[in-house]
Write a protein that holds these residues in place. Structure first.
Motif, mmCIF file in Angstrom:
data_model
loop_
_atom_site.group_PDB
_atom_site.id
_atom_site.type_symbol
_atom_site.label_atom_id
_atom_site.label_comp_id
_atom_site.label_asym_id
_atom_site.label_seq_id
_atom_site.Cartn_x
_atom_site.Cartn_y
_atom_site.Cartn_z
ATOM 1 N N THR A 237 22.626 100.315 88.283
ATOM 2 C CA THR A 237 22.472 101.239 89.403
ATOM 3 C C THR A 237 22.018 100.563 90.691
ATOM 4 O O THR A 237 21.982 101.200 91.734
ATOM 5 N N ASP A 238 21.647 99.293 90.633
ATOM 6 C CA ASP A 238 21.298 98.567 91.852
ATOM 7 C C ASP A 238 21.572 97.083 91.643
ATOM 8 O O ASP A 238 21.890 96.640 90.533
ATOM 9 N N ALA A 239 21.453 96.315 92.730
ATOM 10 C CA ALA A 239 21.807 94.895 92.669
ATOM 11 C C ALA A 239 20.909 94.090 91.735
ATOM 12 O O ALA A 239 21.428 93.291 90.933
ATOM 13 N N PRO A 240 19.582 94.235 91.770
ATOM 14 C CA PRO A 240 18.764 93.454 90.842
ATOM 15 C C PRO A 240 19.108 93.716 89.375
ATOM 16 O O PRO A 240 19.079 92.791 88.558
ATOM 17 N N TRP B 280 17.037 89.058 101.406
ATOM 18 C CA TRP B 280 17.385 90.113 102.362
ATOM 19 C C TRP B 280 18.823 90.541 102.146
ATOM 20 O O TRP B 280 19.676 89.698 101.868
ATOM 21 N N PRO B 281 19.151 91.834 102.263
ATOM 22 C CA PRO B 281 18.301 92.965 102.640
ATOM 23 C C PRO B 281 17.736 93.736 101.447
ATOM 24 O O PRO B 281 17.152 94.793 101.645
ATOM 25 N N PHE B 282 17.936 93.206 100.245
ATOM 26 C CA PHE B 282 17.404 93.892 99.065
ATOM 27 C C PHE B 282 15.878 93.943 99.109
ATOM 28 O O PHE B 282 15.268 94.921 98.673
ATOM 29 N N ASP B 283 15.280 92.877 99.626
ATOM 30 C CA ASP B 283 13.835 92.803 99.792
ATOM 31 C C ASP B 283 13.503 92.785 101.281
ATOM 32 O O ASP B 283 14.284 92.253 102.079
ATOM 33 N N THR C 7 22.211 98.343 96.826
ATOM 34 C CA THR C 7 23.282 98.054 95.869
ATOM 35 C C THR C 7 24.178 96.882 96.266
ATOM 36 O O THR C 7 24.363 95.948 95.492
ATOM 37 N N GLU C 8 24.741 96.923 97.457
ATOM 38 C CA GLU C 8 25.747 95.936 97.853
ATOM 39 C C GLU C 8 25.191 94.785 98.675
ATOM 40 O O GLU C 8 25.757 93.694 98.674
ATOM 41 N N GLY C 9 24.115 95.046 99.417
ATOM 42 C CA GLY C 9 23.609 94.030 100.312
ATOM 43 C C GLY C 9 24.474 93.866 101.544
ATOM 44 O O GLY C 9 25.356 94.690 101.831
ATOM 45 N N TRP C 10 24.237 92.792 102.280
ATOM 46 C CA TRP C 10 24.927 92.589 103.558
ATOM 47 C C TRP C 10 25.017 91.095 103.857
ATOM 48 O O TRP C 10 24.167 90.304 103.450
#
Length: 294
Positions: free
Chosen positions: A90-93, A193-196, A286-289
Motif C-alpha cells: 500500500t506504500d513505497a516502503p 525524499w519525498p517519502f521522508d 506511494t510513487e515518490g518524485w
C-alpha cells in the motif's frame, strides 16, 4: 529550506554481477569547486554503495545524494502497484520491503526473482534466455508510468521509460528494482525524499534523472552524453563549476555522475524543486518524485 555542504550523484546499474562498470559516484562541495569521482580499488558494487551511504549516516555528513533510478513503481493510475493482487503493498516502503524479501536469494542486491513471481510477474515484460515474456497485465506497448515520469515527459525533461519494462538498451526496470532493495536497507537510517521529510541535518537522498542535469548543462535530446574532457568542462561551466581534473577514461557513467553532482549543488537551492505542484500526499507516500521535475 535547509543547507547542504556536499552533493553527490550516484549513477546506478541494475546489471548482473557484483562489480559494475555502470556505477559511478561524483562528489562536490559547496561553492564552485569541480566535482570529483570517488573510485574504490576494484570498482563499485551495489553493496559498496550501500556501505558508503551508511557511512555518511554514521558520520552525520550534511550531504545531498542523488541516485539515478526510479524509487518506486506506478500506483496512482490503477490504485495499486499490482492491481488484481490482494497482497499488493500500500506504500513505497512496504514495496521496498517486499522486493527485498522476495529477492533474498538474489546475490549482490539483484532482483532477478521479481519477474517470475506469480502475481508481480504479470505486470512486467522481460526475457528468459532468448524468449520475450510479456505479462498479461503489462500495459500495451510502453507499460505503466508514475506521475513524475508523465510530468517529465510532458515538460520536455527527458524520455522516461516504464520500470515495468526489463528489455532493451533503454530499459530502466532492473535499476529500479535493485535500487528499491537498496532503499529498503537504508530505510530509517538515511531519509529518502519525498517519502521522508528532509532532516534538519545529516544526509538525505533524492531520486534524480541525469538527463535533466545534462540539459541544464547545455545538452539537447539525443546529444546529452559527454565523452571527452572539453565537453565536460563546458558542461560544468554552464553549472557554475570549475574545470575538472582530467580522467584516465571518459564514459557516460563517469561524466553523468560529475555533471549531475554539479547540477544538484545548484538545483538544491531552488525551493520550487522541493515543492512540485503535482506532488500530492498520495504520490508522496506511494510513487515518490524525481527531483528536478517541476
Amino acid at each position: 529550506m535547509r543547507r547542504f555542504r556536499q552533493f553527490a550523484c550516484i549513477d546506478w546499474s541494475g546489471a548482473a554481477g557484483e562489480y559494475q562498470k555502470g556505477i559511478a559516484l561524483g562528489l562536490c562541495r559547496e561553492g564552485e569547486e569541480a566535482p570529483e569521482l570517488l573510485s574504490p580499488p576494484g570498482g563499485w558494487s551495489r553493496a559498496a554503495i550501500l556501505q558508503w551511504l551508511l557511512d555518511r549516516a554514521a558520520d552525520g555528513s550534511d550531504i545531498l545524494v542523488g541516485i539515478d533510478f526510479s524509487a518506486s513503481l506506478p500506483f496512482v493510475d490503477r490504485g495499486g502497484f499490482f492491481p488484481e493482487w490482494q497482497e499488493s503493498p500500500t506504500d513505497a516502503p512496504a514495496l521496498w520491503a517486499l522486493l527485498d524479501r522476495l529477492c533474498a536469494t538474489d546475490a549482490h542486491l539483484a532482483a532477478g526473482s521479481i519477474p517470475f513471481h506469480a502475481q508481480m510477474g504479470r505486470h512486467f515484460r522481460h526475457r528468459r534466455a532468448a524468449e520475450t515474456i510479456t505479462g498479461d497485465l503489462f500495459e500495451q506497448r510502453m507499460g505503466r508510468f508514475r506521475r513524475t515520469e508523465l510530468a517529465c515527459r510532458a515538460g520536455g525533461f527527458g524520455h522516461c521509460v516504464s520500470s515495468f519494462n526489463l528489455i532493451g538498451a533503454a530499459q530502466v526496470g532492473k535499476s529500479a528494482l535493485t535500487g528499491m532493495r537498496l532503499l529498503h536497507r537504508l530505510a530509517g537510517r538515511v531519509p529518502i525524499w519525498p517519502f521522508d521529510p528532509l532532516p534538519p541535518a545529516g544526509p538525505a537522498i533524492v531520486e534524480i534523472y541525469t538527463s535533466i542535469a545534462a540539459r541544464a548543462a547545455g545538452g539537447t535530446r539525443g546529444r546529452s552524453k559527454i565523452r571527452d574532457g572539453g565537453a565536460l568542462d563546458r558542461a560544468l561551466a554552464a553549472l557554475d563549476a570549475r574545470a575538472h581534473r582530467p580522467l584516465d577514461r571518459y564514459d557516460d557513467h563517469k561524466t553523468d555522475a560529475l555533471v549531475t553532482a554539479a547540477w544538484l549543488r545548484r538545483a538544491a537551492a531552488d525551493p520550487i524543486l522541493w515543492s512540485p505542484s503535482a506532488l500530492s500526499p498520495l504520490i508522496r507516500r506511494t510513487e515518490g518524485w524525481t527531483f528536478g521535475v517541476r
